[in-house]
Design a protein around this motif. Structure first.
Motif, PDB file in Angstrom:
ATOM      1  N   UNK A   1     -29.975 -85.471  17.608  1.00  0.00           N
ATOM      2  CA  UNK A   1     -30.892 -84.467  17.071  1.00  0.00           C
ATOM      3  C   UNK A   1     -31.968 -85.074  16.186  1.00  0.00           C
ATOM      4  N   UNK A   2     -31.566 -86.043  15.352  1.00  0.00           N
ATOM      5  CA  UNK A   2     -32.525 -86.562  14.374  1.00  0.00           C
ATOM      6  C   UNK A   2     -33.121 -87.908  14.766  1.00  0.00           C
ATOM      7  N   UNK A   3     -32.287 -88.842  15.255  1.00  0.00           N
ATOM      8  CA  UNK A   3     -32.823 -90.171  15.547  1.00  0.00           C
ATOM      9  C   UNK A   3     -33.709 -90.170  16.786  1.00  0.00           C
ATOM     10  N   UNK A   4     -33.320 -89.385  17.780  1.00  0.00           N
ATOM     11  CA  UNK A   4     -34.080 -89.427  19.025  1.00  0.00           C
ATOM     12  C   UNK A   4     -34.963 -88.210  19.232  1.00  0.00           C
ATOM     13  N   UNK A   5     -34.497 -87.054  18.768  1.00  0.00           N
ATOM     14  CA  UNK A   5     -35.255 -85.838  19.061  1.00  0.00           C
ATOM     15  C   UNK A   5     -36.085 -85.346  17.878  1.00  0.00           C
ATOM     16  N   UNK A   6     -36.065 -86.080  16.775  1.00  0.00           N
ATOM     17  CA  UNK A   6     -37.025 -85.817  15.703  1.00  0.00           C
ATOM     18  C   UNK A   6     -36.817 -84.548  14.887  1.00  0.00           C
ATOM     19  N   UNK A   7     -35.644 -83.938  14.947  1.00  0.00           N
ATOM     20  CA  UNK A   7     -35.428 -82.710  14.169  1.00  0.00           C
ATOM     21  C   UNK A   7     -36.098 -81.510  14.820  1.00  0.00           C
ATOM     22  N   UNK A   8     -36.224 -80.437  14.069  1.00  0.00           N
ATOM     23  CA  UNK A   8     -36.718 -79.194  14.675  1.00  0.00           C
ATOM     24  C   UNK A   8     -38.203 -79.282  15.004  1.00  0.00           C
ATOM     25  N   UNK A   9     -38.638 -78.439  15.934  1.00  0.00           N
ATOM     26  CA  UNK A   9     -40.060 -78.373  16.280  1.00  0.00           C
ATOM     27  C   UNK A   9     -40.844 -77.704  15.166  1.00  0.00           C
ATOM     28  N   UNK A  10     -40.223 -76.758  14.488  1.00  0.00           N
ATOM     29  CA  UNK A  10     -40.924 -75.999  13.460  1.00  0.00           C
ATOM     30  C   UNK A  10     -41.042 -76.785  12.158  1.00  0.00           C
ATOM     31  N   UNK A  11     -40.270 -77.873  12.042  1.00  0.00           N
ATOM     32  CA  UNK A  11     -40.254 -78.625  10.795  1.00  0.00           C
ATOM     33  C   UNK A  11     -39.291 -78.038   9.774  1.00  0.00           C
ATOM     34  N   UNK A  12     -38.664 -76.935  10.100  1.00  0.00           N
ATOM     35  CA  UNK A  12     -37.706 -76.314   9.192  1.00  0.00           C
ATOM     36  C   UNK A  12     -36.325 -76.925   9.446  1.00  0.00           C
ATOM     37  N   UNK A  13     -35.386 -76.712   8.539  1.00  0.00           N
ATOM     38  CA  UNK A  13     -34.060 -77.292   8.743  1.00  0.00           C
ATOM     39  C   UNK A  13     -33.381 -76.743  10.007  1.00  0.00           C
ATOM     40  N   UNK A  14     -32.639 -77.618  10.696  1.00  0.00           N
ATOM     41  CA  UNK A  14     -31.839 -77.158  11.834  1.00  0.00           C
ATOM     42  C   UNK A  14     -30.624 -76.432  11.268  1.00  0.00           C
ATOM     43  N   UNK A  15     -30.405 -75.221  11.717  1.00  0.00           N
ATOM     44  CA  UNK A  15     -29.307 -74.441  11.157  1.00  0.00           C
ATOM     45  C   UNK A  15     -28.091 -74.470  12.058  1.00  0.00           C
ATOM     46  N   UNK A  16     -28.318 -74.376  13.352  1.00  0.00           N
ATOM     47  CA  UNK A  16     -27.194 -74.316  14.284  1.00  0.00           C
ATOM     48  C   UNK A  16     -27.627 -74.879  15.622  1.00  0.00           C
ATOM     49  N   UNK A  17     -26.663 -75.449  16.323  1.00  0.00           N
ATOM     50  CA  UNK A  17     -26.925 -75.919  17.679  1.00  0.00           C
ATOM     51  C   UNK A  17     -25.862 -75.320  18.580  1.00  0.00           C
ATOM     52  N   UNK A  18     -26.318 -74.677  19.638  1.00  0.00           N
ATOM     53  CA  UNK A  18     -25.355 -74.175  20.612  1.00  0.00           C
ATOM     54  C   UNK A  18     -25.249 -75.217  21.715  1.00  0.00           C
ATOM     55  N   UNK A  19     -24.067 -75.788  21.844  1.00  0.00           N
ATOM     56  CA  UNK A  19     -23.845 -76.821  22.852  1.00  0.00           C
ATOM     57  C   UNK A  19     -23.009 -76.216  23.986  1.00  0.00           C
ATOM     58  N   UNK A  20     -23.347 -76.566  25.218  1.00  0.00           N
ATOM     59  CA  UNK A  20     -22.509 -76.166  26.338  1.00  0.00           C
ATOM     60  C   UNK A  20     -22.855 -74.821  26.960  1.00  0.00           C
ATOM     61  N   UNK A  21     -24.069 -74.354  26.762  1.00  0.00           N
ATOM     62  CA  UNK A  21     -24.502 -73.140  27.439  1.00  0.00           C
ATOM     63  C   UNK A  21     -24.152 -71.871  26.687  1.00  0.00           C
ATOM     64  N   UNK A  22     -24.389 -70.725  27.325  1.00  0.00           N
ATOM     65  CA  UNK A  22     -24.240 -69.433  26.638  1.00  0.00           C
ATOM     66  C   UNK A  22     -22.795 -69.116  26.250  1.00  0.00           C
ATOM     67  N   UNK A  23     -21.844 -69.849  26.836  1.00  0.00           N
ATOM     68  CA  UNK A  23     -20.448 -69.626  26.485  1.00  0.00           C
ATOM     69  C   UNK A  23     -19.943 -70.698  25.522  1.00  0.00           C
ATOM     70  N   UNK A  24     -20.864 -71.486  24.983  1.00  0.00           N
ATOM     71  CA  UNK A  24     -20.496 -72.552  24.055  1.00  0.00           C
ATOM     72  C   UNK A  24     -20.634 -72.096  22.613  1.00  0.00           C
ATOM     73  N   UNK A  25     -19.939 -72.818  21.720  1.00  0.00           N
ATOM     74  CA  UNK A  25     -19.931 -72.435  20.309  1.00  0.00           C
ATOM     75  C   UNK A  25     -21.233 -72.832  19.618  1.00  0.00           C
ATOM     76  N   UNK A  26     -21.560 -72.085  18.545  1.00  0.00           N
ATOM     77  CA  UNK A  26     -22.648 -72.493  17.655  1.00  0.00           C
ATOM     78  C   UNK A  26     -22.082 -73.463  16.643  1.00  0.00           C
ATOM     79  N   UNK A  27     -22.679 -74.647  16.559  1.00  0.00           N
ATOM     80  CA  UNK A  27     -22.164 -75.657  15.645  1.00  0.00           C
ATOM     81  C   UNK A  27     -23.079 -75.762  14.431  1.00  0.00           C
ATOM     82  N   UNK A  28     -22.489 -75.679  13.229  1.00  0.00           N
ATOM     83  CA  UNK A  28     -23.285 -75.807  12.015  1.00  0.00           C
ATOM     84  C   UNK A  28     -23.475 -77.275  11.660  1.00  0.00           C
TER      85      UNK A  28
END
Ligand SMILES: Cc1cc2nc3c(=O)[nH]c(=O)nc-3n(C[C@H](O)[C@H](O)[C@H](O)COP(=O)(O)O)c2cc1C
Ligand code: SF4
Ligand code: FES
Lengths: 514, 158
Positions: A363-390
């Protein structure tokens, strides 16, 4: 003559790659410059698309993102010789986002002309099939088993074991079915393979056919992917012409036929038995298991159902050996996973890497953080049935077991990033709503539970009997988890409960730690 | 709505060319919708007869899949992605803007029959969310302004 590469990948097209290609051709022609434009797959650095690469004596030089307005200055500045320009990126393979990947399955994507079979063969294509043609079926299966490859479609079931079951199921007819339904939001690796290197999928399916004695394959492709369909059909036609598909593959006497079939916009048809029903021309109702599709599959015959990436990883395994693939990765997650990073992220793209890297690095080393420049709050991994990770879980390594241990799912490797403007109670509600929309209706916990789920979340958000309704929501999730026939109903609680557990404040619930 | 008698030969042709294909119902329905823009309800009887199915079975299949439609679409079909990645990039605002601009909800067609609006769940274009399609073309990073331009371009090709 200058040779240029401009992608035909749908995401590149969605940013105007066709216009760029046409304009370059036109302007070069009018200047009397001779150019050949190859429409390749995407390198997967989507913030740089439309990307234009030019072949020079020193290798390829890339420019991007190129807009039609830039072309005049690019041509005047010597684009065709690979000279400097503000948009010049140098060799894209030296870009940190690309250089630190392990491109095994995606080795050719972006490099070759996707529908040119000679180009495929010139870049190690069909080496795996060549080896497979000299092996006994059980030995092919053994290579795949040794590689440690697990299904990339979501459930991570060992591919070799599945193949072995089909191999040992006696039948007059068997089938290879490729699951190209790629319904998970935040995922596009299947699409990129089908658009960017369709032959690798065709080769993988052909090897699967040899391995288990199946002579017919189907690619069940979602209707939302028209460009993938075009590329696949072009590649299939040329594989037939060159004797890589048909009744006598490369003079071996072996038969394998392949056909693309279109889905019709039902998420649940990505579930393997629902997919088989759909291929048979029925409503996509999930089947009871057992029997497994490996024993009673398409038209009642033993069938391998594998995801696009699983099948597209087979050629390199058969080319370089199971050990070569298995040497990448960690724990029981062997090989590589093509990650797809999307949503609110500065540098979105496809990143194929050995298992083991952490979410935070990606998320940070390769993808540069959020597009908006705001803090990343959650990432949903694994599609619509995947958990939100804080954020507190961002150090989890990409590994099936490590994710499972914290109630998360790696699945197909998609990650959707949300910044701090996202309300997770809304996302939980959406997860239930999606389940209402896409449930096949066969079992009650999913069909009715999801409708109730939306209502209960609404009441929590509206502050009606909050404690009681939160309890009710947990109860309901429990029923769906334990009582659903498939993961549609069975995993919808993952995004819902993870949102509730990690972000209770969004539901207006006081946290004890505060 | 067009009269079915003029469409019937097309439907029969498509049925005929799919006769020996295993699992041919979806390919047939796609063939009809690709050619006519929708599946005319009157075609169901012909399909059922050719495939030895009941009309209820054919109808059940058509209604199961979001993509199939039994009413003629507008001249242009706009599909807006509602899924998570697009939501994370203001897809909801785009959806509202589209509905307001066109004056219709999802699954509706404008009174002048120019535009139909549909919801989709992921176009595989998540790296450039929010995404929509206009007919067969996909567009990424669509702002309300870009949406208006795309609509204007469609109107230009009347
Ligand atoms: C609701 C639902 C949707 C699914 N969608 C897909 C999909 O789009 N693509 C996919 O490969 N697998 C999908 N799966 C997983 C398949 O059921 C199955 O596990 C997979 O195709 C097996 O292939 P693999 O072992 O190569 O992963 C889905 C499962 C469920 C329950
Ligand atoms: S869980 Fe949902 S989608 Fe799966 S079988 Fe039950 S009703 Fe169908
Ligand atoms: S979530 Fe909108 S394109 Fe994938």
């Amino acid at each position: 003559m200058a040779r240029l590469f401009i992608s035909r990948d749908s995401t590149a097209l969605s940013l105007g790659a066709d216009n760029v290609a046409n304009a370059i051709k036109q302007q070069a022609d009018s200047k009397g410059l001779n150019v050949e434009i190859v429409r390749n797959g995407s390198r997967g650095l989507f913030w740089l698309e439309p990307l234009v690469e030019v072949e020079t004596a020193q290798g390829r030089v890339a420019y991007g993102p190129v807009q039609v307005e830039d072309i005049a200055s690019l041509l005047d500045g010597g684009l065709l010789d690979g000279t400097q320009h503000p948009l010049c990126l140098g060799n894209i393979e030296e870009h940190p986002f690309f250089k630190n990947q392990h491109r095994l399955t995606f080795a050719r994507v972006g490099l070759t002309d996707p529908v040119n079979i000679e180009d495929y063969i010139a870049h190690d294509g069909y080496q795996g099939l060549k080896n497979a043609l000299n092996l006994q079926p059980a030995d092919i299966v053994k290579h795949v088993t040794d590689s440690g490859l697990r299904g990339r479609g979501g459930a991570a079931f060992p591919t070799g074991i599945k193949w072995n079951t089909v191999l040992n199921a006696p039948a007059d007819q068997k089938y290879i079915v490729c699951n190209a339904d790629e319904g998970d939001s935040g995922t596009f690796s299947d699409r990129m393979i089908m658009e960017g290197d369709p032959f690798v999928l065709i080769e993988g399916m052909t090897i699967a056919g040899l391995a288990v004695g199946a002579t017919q394959g189907y690619i069940y492709l979602r209707i939302e992917y028209p460009h993938a369909k075009i590329a696949l059909n072009q590649a299939i036609e040329s594989a037939y012409q060159q004797g890589y598909l048909g009744d006598n593959i490369q003079g071996s006497g072996k038969t394998f036929h392949l056909e693309v079939r279109s889905g019709a916009g039902a998420y649940v048809c990505g579930e393997e038995t629902s997919l088989l029903e759909s291929l048979e021309g029925k409503r996509g109702l999930v089947r009871f298991k057992p029997p497994l599709p490996a024993i009673v599959g398409l038209f009642g015959k033993p069938t391998i159902v594998n995801n696009v990436i699983s099948l597209a990883s087979v050629p390199i395994i058969m080319d370089k050996g199971g050990d070569y693939y298995r040497d990448y990765g960690m724990g029981r997650s062997r090989g590589t996973l093509p990650l797809q990073i999307a949503g609110n992220i500065k540098y979105p793209g496809l990143f194929e890497v050995a298992f083991g890297m952490t979410l935070r690095e990606i998320l940070y080393d390769y993808c540069g953080g959020s597009a908006s420049g705001r803090p990343i709050r959650a990432v949903q991994v694994g599609g619509p049935l995947g958990a939100y990770m804080p954020e507190s879980q961002f150090d989890t390594p990409l590994d099936y077991e490590a994710f499972a241990a914290i109630g998360a799912v790696l699945g197909h490797g998609g990650m959707v990033v949300h910044d701090d403007t996202t309300n997770l109670a809304d996302m939980a509600r959406y997860a239930m709503e999606f389940c209402v929309e896409e449930s096949c209706g066969k079992c009650t916990p999913c069909r009715i539970g999801s409708v109730r789920g939306v209502e209960v979340i609404d009441r929590i958000i509206d502050n009606v009997d909050k404690t009681k309704n939160t309890e009710l929501l947990r109860d309901l999730c429990d029923t769906m988890l334990c009582g659903s026939l498939c993961a549609m109903g069975g995993m919808t609680p993952y995004p819902v409960l993870s949102a509730l557990n990690h972000f209770p404040e969004d539901f207006g619930i006081e946290t004890s730690k505060a | 709505m067009q009269d079915y008698q003029s469409q019937k030969p097309i439907v029969l042709d498509i049925l005929d060319s799919h006769q020996v294909m295993p699992g041919n119902l979806l390919p047939i329905l796609h063939g009809i919708q690709d050619t006519l823009g929708y599946i005319p309800p009157s075609a169901i009887e012909d399909i059922a007869k050719a495939l030895y199915l009941s009309k209820a079975e054919v109808h059940g299949v058509i209604s199961f899949y979001h993509y199939f439609r039994t009413t003629p679409p507008g001249k242009h079909t706009i599909r807006i992605c509602r899924a998570e990645s697009c939501q994370a990039m203001n897809g909801k605002a785009l959806e509202n803007h589209a509905k307001k601009t066109l004056g219709i909800d999802f699954h509706e067609t404008t009174p002048d029959e120019q535009f139909s609006l549909e919801a989709v769940y992921c176009l595989g274009n998540c790296a450039c969310s929010p995404s929509i399609t206009v007919d067969d073309e996909v567009y990424g990073r669509v702002t309300p302004e870009k949406f208006d331009q795309l609509i204007a371009a469609c109107k230009g090709t009347k």
